[in-house]
Structures are given as C-alpha cells and as structure tokens.
Design a protein around this motif. Structure first.
Motif, short mmCIF file in Angstrom:
data_model
loop_
_atom_site.label_atom_id
_atom_site.label_comp_id
_atom_site.label_asym_id
_atom_site.label_seq_id
_atom_site.Cartn_x
_atom_site.Cartn_y
_atom_site.Cartn_z
N THR A 81 0.97 -1.13 -0.10
CA THR A 81 -0.21 0.03 -0.14
C THR A 81 0.89 1.37 0.08
OG1 THR A 81 -1.68 -1.32 1.27
CG2 THR A 81 -1.87 1.07 1.19
N PHE A 82 0.32 2.18 -0.75
CA PHE A 82 1.26 3.41 -0.78
C PHE A 82 1.01 4.42 0.32
CE2 PHE A 82 1.79 7.61 -3.46
CZ PHE A 82 3.23 7.39 -3.22
N SER A 83 1.37 3.99 1.53
CA SER A 83 1.30 4.92 2.62
C SER A 83 2.35 4.48 3.56
CB SER A 83 0.04 4.67 2.83
OG SER A 83 -0.22 3.58 3.76
N LEU A 84 2.81 5.30 4.29
CA LEU A 84 3.67 5.37 5.57
C LEU A 84 2.88 5.44 6.81
CD1 LEU A 84 6.58 7.15 4.31
CD2 LEU A 84 6.51 4.58 4.19
N SER A 85 3.63 4.37 7.74
CA SER A 85 3.04 4.56 8.95
C SER A 85 3.69 5.57 10.09
CB SER A 85 3.26 3.19 9.76
OG SER A 85 2.68 2.17 9.20
N LYS A 86 2.82 6.18 10.92
CA LYS A 86 3.53 7.21 12.00
C LYS A 86 4.40 6.66 13.03
CE LYS A 86 -0.48 10.56 11.20
NZ LYS A 86 0.44 11.37 10.59
N LEU A 108 12.99 7.03 7.54
CA LEU A 108 12.33 7.40 6.61
C LEU A 108 12.93 8.33 5.79
CD1 LEU A 108 8.65 7.39 8.17
CD2 LEU A 108 9.72 5.58 6.89
N GLY A 109 13.34 9.32 6.32
CA GLY A 109 13.93 10.38 5.54
C GLY A 109 13.11 11.06 4.17
N ASP A 110 13.80 11.18 3.06
CA ASP A 110 13.05 11.70 1.99
C ASP A 110 11.93 10.38 1.67
OD1 ASP A 110 11.86 12.58 -0.37
OD2 ASP A 110 13.82 12.07 -1.63
N ARG A 111 10.60 10.86 1.67
CA ARG A 111 9.48 9.97 1.56
C ARG A 111 9.12 9.59 -0.04
NH1 ARG A 111 4.85 11.82 2.78
NH2 ARG A 111 5.43 13.97 3.05
N ASN A 112 10.11 9.94 -0.89
CA ASN A 112 9.86 9.57 -2.58
C ASN A 112 10.17 8.30 -2.58
OD1 ASN A 112 9.97 9.45 -5.25
ND2 ASN A 112 11.95 10.38 -5.28
N ILE A 113 9.30 7.64 -2.92
CA ILE A 113 9.12 5.95 -3.06
C ILE A 113 10.35 5.47 -4.05
CG2 ILE A 113 7.29 5.96 -4.81
CD1 ILE A 113 6.61 3.31 -3.41
N ILE A 215 11.95 10.19 -12.99
CA ILE A 215 10.84 9.66 -12.39
C ILE A 215 11.36 9.45 -10.99
CG2 ILE A 215 9.51 7.54 -11.95
CD1 ILE A 215 9.71 7.03 -14.94
N VAL A 216 12.64 9.41 -10.70
CA VAL A 216 13.15 9.05 -9.26
C VAL A 216 13.03 10.37 -8.39
CG1 VAL A 216 15.28 8.91 -8.19
CG2 VAL A 216 14.60 7.28 -9.81
N MET A 221 5.91 10.03 -0.59
CA MET A 221 4.98 9.20 0.03
C MET A 221 4.05 9.96 0.86
SD MET A 221 5.43 6.02 -0.45
CE MET A 221 4.23 5.71 0.56
N PRO A 222 2.83 9.51 0.82
CA PRO A 222 1.95 9.90 1.81
C PRO A 222 1.94 9.27 3.13
CG PRO A 222 0.75 8.63 0.75
CD PRO A 222 2.15 8.56 0.06
N PHE A 223 1.54 10.14 4.35
CA PHE A 223 1.23 9.28 5.62
C PHE A 223 -0.12 9.08 5.52
CE2 PHE A 223 5.51 11.16 6.84
CZ PHE A 223 6.04 10.26 7.34
#
Length: 223
Positions: A81-86, A108-113, A215-216, A221-223
């Motif tokens: 799933t395209f989301s990160l946990s808090k 996590l750092g930069d949230r760019n997948i 693209i990179v 990433m959304p939270f």
C-alpha cells in the motif's frame, strides 16, 4: 447417440519453478511499479488504496532457470500500500512499505518512493501452500553483507512506472507481465491517464537512463 464415449479431462497442475528457500535473503530493489488505486478484494468493507508492486533480485543467491542464460538471481515481488505509518504506530500495524524504507535507509528520510530503487535490504521468505516463495518480512542487512552484495552487478534492469502524465513511460508499461498490466488498467489513475492530453500510451516513447532519473525525483510518500 447410443454409444457415447467417455473422455475424462485431466486436471492440469501448476508446477512451480525453482523457488528460493525459506529464510532471510539479501535483496536489491529493482522495480517500483505504480498499480494505481485498487479495490480490496479480500475485504470489500475496506476502502480502495493506492498500491505499488516492488520487485527484488537476490544478488548473492542464484540458480539456473534457463540453460542458455546460466545462473540468474531469484526474482521476488511484493505488492504494498502506498502509505507510511506514523512513528507511534504499534509494531504489528506498521505498513510493509514503512519497513522497506527503514530497511534500506535506516529511517524514513525523503519520502519519495522512487528514491529506493537499487537499495539493498534483507527479505524474509516462506513457501506458500501453492509451492511459491512469498515475501513475509523486511529488515536491514549488516554492513558486511552490504559490501558483499555490492560486488555483484545488477542483472535485471531497473524499472520505474508512475501513473502520472508527466512521467508515465509507455515502454516500461508495455514490458510488464500481462497480469500486472491488467491490474493497472483497472485503476482510475490509468483511466485518467488515457484521457490526458499528455498521454503516451498509444505511442511508445524512447526510454533512457535520463527518463529514470526524472521519475526518481517524484512521488513523495503520503502518511
């Protein structure tokens, strides 16, 4: 007809190819494919979610799948799933993608997948009931394994696909397995992409390393 023949149709069994063993394996992330928003087929009461398919090759573990190609790394994939946990999320509720970020980067750092492409980590695998190896966990690798894995050249090409008009690469899309493309076609993002004036779906564009670099630099990433 008085003399009707009997012809019992045999049941065709799927025979898994060579599978990687259960346990922990050093892996390199080589594909990040945007599947778009997908319905939850296991629990229809849950909302649809944006999903990505991650594919890994094992730089230090190989087998002969094709005599002409000789030894090749194992290929493993996981849809997340395209989301990160808090940070305060209970350990048993942390998303798989959060674990991938932390396994590769330590944080996590930069949230760019797409910034994860080429990253090394450890994957835990188990053989499922159908006889196929599945990824059941992610973890960082030790520094000595990191050094060892980097000595092995990447075998399969890096692929990134993002379902946004400005960075969509039709050549990458067309190169994907049919079942993956079928999943992508179901997404509203893909349908919107086809309607976009910038859509390149009907005309395969040329692909280069510069395209991958563009693209990179997107898809935080959304939270």
């Amino acid at each position: 007809m008085s003399n009707i023949p009997t012809a019992i149709v045999p049941e065709k069994e799927s025979t898994p190819s060579i599978q990687i063993s259960n346990g922990s394996h050093t892996a390199r992330l080589i594909q990040i494919i945007d599947l778009g928003t997908q319905e939850n087929t296991f629990d229809t009461t849950k909302p649809a979610t944006r999903q990505f398919r991650l594919a890994f090759e094992t730089p230090t573990e190989k087998a002969v799948f094709n005599k002409e190609k000789g030894e090749q790394p194992f290929l493993l994939s996981k849809t997340v799933t395209f989301s990160l946990s808090k940070d305060d999320t209970p350990a048993d509720k942390v998303s798989a993608l959060t674990k991938v970020f932390k396994a590769i980067r330590g944080e996590l750092g930069d949230r760019n997948i797409f910034g994860l492409i080429g990253g090394l980590l450890s994957v835990q695998t188990e053989i499922n009931a159908k006889g196929y190896a599945t990824i059941v966990g992610f973890a960082p690798i030790s520094k000595d394994l990191d050094v060892s894995a980097k000595k092995f050249a990447q075998v399969n090409p890096s692929l990134c696909l993002y379902l946004e008009p400005d960075t969509f690469d039709n050549q990458v899309y067309q190169s994907l397995p049919d079942f993956v493309k079928e999943t992508i076609r179901k997404s509203p993002e893909f349908q919107a992409l086809k309607q976009s004036s910038n859509s390149q779906i009907s005309e395969p564009p040329s692909f280069s390393e510069e395209d991958l670099d563009d693209i990179v630099n997107t898809a935080a990433m959304p939270f």
